[in-house]
Write an enzyme that holds these catalytic residues in place. Structure first.
Site, PDB file in Angstrom:
ATOM      1  N   ARG A 193       0.852  -1.192   0.000  1.00  0.00           N
ATOM      2  CA  ARG A 193       0.000   0.000   0.000  1.00  0.00           C
ATOM      3  C   ARG A 193       0.882   1.234   0.000  1.00  0.00           C
ATOM      4  O   ARG A 193       1.890   1.306   0.713  1.00  0.00           O
ATOM      5  CB  ARG A 193      -0.926   0.018   1.229  1.00  0.00           C
ATOM      6  N   GLU A 249      -2.795   7.550  -5.318  1.00  0.00           N
ATOM      7  CA  GLU A 249      -2.743   6.630  -6.444  1.00  0.00           C
ATOM      8  C   GLU A 249      -3.823   6.990  -7.448  1.00  0.00           C
ATOM      9  O   GLU A 249      -5.012   6.941  -7.086  1.00  0.00           O
ATOM     10  CB  GLU A 249      -2.939   5.200  -5.935  1.00  0.00           C
ATOM     11  N   HIS A 308      -0.305  -0.377 -10.399  1.00  0.00           N
ATOM     12  CA  HIS A 308      -0.983  -1.298  -9.489  1.00  0.00           C
ATOM     13  C   HIS A 308      -1.348  -2.599 -10.214  1.00  0.00           C
ATOM     14  O   HIS A 308      -2.512  -2.998 -10.270  1.00  0.00           O
ATOM     15  CB  HIS A 308      -2.227  -0.635  -8.904  1.00  0.00           C
TER      16      HIS A 308
END
Length: 339
Positions: A251, A278, A297
């Protein structure tokens, strides 16, 4: 496994793109063999009267990405609901404490996401040993002048030290893969893990402050919790050796982004599959640094890989229908230390 004792009324709750990707013909066959399916079979939201009527009948929700929050109003509209089976990772974003207050069974398919992330991490670690992605960026700039080759530290896969922060399911799997190759000393930083389990896995338990100066590679596998926010800040980044590589597939909030930008400007190598925020804003200096690799991601399950997570949720549904205990339950207590 024995067949279903009964066929619970089941509703799929996820966005349309996720449903189309995760549920191919084999998954639909398993679902139809186990559950009673009304109309609609699946929904992306709970706004329409027809979906609300299905919700009132549902005993089981199979959820995934795009599931709306199951807040108290939703739970009140689902008096027969007994189980929420998540065909993705964290349930933190859509399952509130009220669900546990009601005694609902909640499961997660996070375990099925371990392999893609672990494989991505292993690849990143192996390339990090020889600085492959960073030298590839240098090659585009310097072309036939190979004088840059020795500017990024030792390019070796032998006698390396990999520090893993978090002995999570993914951290454990990465440990196993690294030890199977027998290429690196593995130090594990996790204050809540049993040191004996770390040793049994072939790694060494360590405190963060003692591990960082030894890290040729630092790979993060901790959950995003209030206690772990910005656990890697300016001091921690400064403690790394000059040629170390930071890998984050966990994360983005585990790292202080401002401190990370400063460290990378100063030469820290980083492979970042997750960031905070993000995605990063267009103005982030991390986009332009040759010692930084940014990926959108992608380490976790994508495309056909996500069907493994759907299969995991369907296994939980089959066990529920057969009166068997779940394989991967999520409880109020366990959610405190899970991603």
């Amino acid at each position: 496994m024995t067949g279903p004792v009964r066929r619970p009324e089941t509703l799929l709750l996820m966005n349309d793109a996720t449903r189309r990707t995760q549920f191919g013909p084999p998954q639909w066959e398993r679902l139809r063999a186990t559950a009673t399916l009304g109309r609609p079979v699946a929904a992306a939201d709970l706004d329409s009267a027809v979906v609300r009527a299905r919700l009132a009948e549902a005993e089981v929700l199979v959820t995934s990405w795009g599931c709306p929050v199951l807040d108290e109003s939703v739970l009140a509209a689902a008096p027969r609901l007994r189980a929420v089976l998540h065909a993705a990772g964290t349930v933190r974003n859509h399952v509130p404490p009220a669900a546990f207050d009601r005694g609902l069974l909640v499961t997660s398919a996070a375990g099925a996401n371990v392999e893609p992330v672990a494989h991505f991490t292993l690849g990143a670690v192996l390339w990090a040993f020889k600085k492959v992605p960073f030298l590839a960026a240098d090659a585009r700039r310097f072309r036939s002048d190979w004088s840059y080759r020795d500017d990024r530290g030792e390019l070796s896969g032998r006698d390396r030290t990999v520090v893993l922060v978090g002995f999570s399911r993914i951290g454990r799997r990465v440990t196993a893969l690294l030890r199977a190759l027998d290429l690196a000393r593995v130090l594990v930083v996790d204050p809540v893990a049993d040191p004996a389990e770390i040793v049994a896995a072939g790694a060494e338990p360590a405190r963060l402050e003692e591990a960082l100066p030894l890290a040729d590679v630092l790979s993060l596998h901790a959950p995003s919790l209030p206690e772990t926010r910005h656990m890697i800040g300016a001091d921690e980044l400064a403690a790394l050796p000059p040629a170390a590589v930071l890998i984050n597939t966990a994360r983005g909030a585990l790292i202080d982004t401002a401190a990370l930008e400063d460290a990378c400007r100063a030469g820290l190598h980083a492979v970042l599959d997750v960031t905070d925020p993000e995605p990063l804003p267009d103005t982030s200096p991390l986009y332009d640094l040759p010692n930084v690799v940014l990926t959108p991601h992608i380490a976790g399950s994508l495309g056909s890989e996500t069907r493994t997570m759907a299969d995991s949720a369907l296994t939980e549904l089959e066990r529920y229908a057969a009166g068997l205990p779940p394989l991967a339950p999520v409880t109020r207590q366990s959610l405190k230390v899970q991603a």
